[in-house]
Design an enzyme around this catalytic site. Structure first.
Site, short mmCIF file in Angstrom:
data_model
loop_
_atom_site.label_atom_id
_atom_site.label_comp_id
_atom_site.label_asym_id
_atom_site.label_seq_id
_atom_site.Cartn_x
_atom_site.Cartn_y
_atom_site.Cartn_z
N GLY A 1 -4.34 -7.99 11.06
CA GLY A 1 -2.96 -8.32 11.45
C GLY A 1 -2.86 -8.51 12.95
N ILE B 1 0.82 -1.21 0.00
CA ILE B 1 0.00 0.00 0.00
C ILE B 1 0.86 1.27 0.00
CG2 ILE B 1 -0.33 0.22 2.51
CD1 ILE B 1 -3.35 0.85 1.79
N VAL C 1 0.97 -2.59 9.18
CA VAL C 1 0.87 -1.57 8.14
C VAL C 1 1.08 -0.17 8.72
CG1 VAL C 1 -1.65 -1.26 8.22
CG2 VAL C 1 -0.42 -0.88 6.08
N ASP C 2 0.67 0.05 9.94
CA ASP C 2 0.86 1.35 10.59
C ASP C 2 2.35 1.70 10.67
OD1 ASP C 2 0.27 3.69 12.04
OD2 ASP C 2 0.06 2.63 13.94
#
Length: 184
Positions: free
Chosen positions: A130, A18, A40-41
């Site tokens: 996740g 992403i 992802v953060d």
């Protein structure tokens, strides 16, 4: 990759990174403290650079963070997107604590915020699947239902032309592709 059309908006599913996506807005599966984290953060903050964190800190000063189901907007720093929407998904606790409602609100509030700033394109990760351990099949259904319901409602403010669901792995992409047609 699979794409369906809902009104004026193309909804696509693909596997990818992403942070490499270019468009108006990427969505970050953030924590309520908006201080970066894992998954992802952490990747969005690492690739996007310190400018994103600086804006998150300003939001924390103004409102104390971001509650689950809500969304806030920052710059995208060094990312190819123009902005980042940070939304806080639910931690899976077995499904009896309103996790589905909170996850649906993540998608709805992110889409609403994207429209408020005039975005034409937006990309979502698989929120809460996740480290928050939301079961992928349940999260997939909530995501697709939330997005399609949002797009099917009469919304004169809807400017979105493209919604990309960026899956971390091919297994999750396969799940989304299999279920996408059911929600068209």
């Amino acid at each position: 990759m699979k794409t369906i059309q809902i009104g004026r908006t193309a909804v696509s599913v693909r596997t990818g990174d992403i942070t490499a996506w270019s468009g108006d807005i990427i969505v970050n599966a953030a924590n309520s403290g908006l201080l970066g984290g894992k998954g992802v953060d952490g990747v969005i903050h690492a690739v996007g650079g310190p400018e994103i964190m600086e804006e998150c800190k300003k939001i924390r000063q103004l409102q104390g963070g971001c509650p689950p189901g809500h969304a806030v907007l920052t710059c995208a720093g060094l990312l190819k997107a123009k902005h980042v929407i940070h939304t806080v998904g639910p931690i899976w606790e077995g499904g009896g604590r309103g996790e589905d409602h909170t996850l649906a609100e993540c998608y709805r509030s992110s889409l609403q915020l994207a429209n408020e700033v005039g975005a034409r394109t937006i990309a979502f990760p698989n929120i809460s699947t996740g480290i928050y351990e939301y079961p992928k099949p349940f999260a997939c259904d909530v995501a697709l239902k939330s997005i399609t319901n949002y797009l099917k409602e009469e919304r004169p403010e809807n400017r979105l032309e493209e919604i990309d669901l960026i899956c971390f792995d091919p297994e999750n992409e396969k799940l989304y592709v299999q279920r996408l047609e059911q929600f068209a």
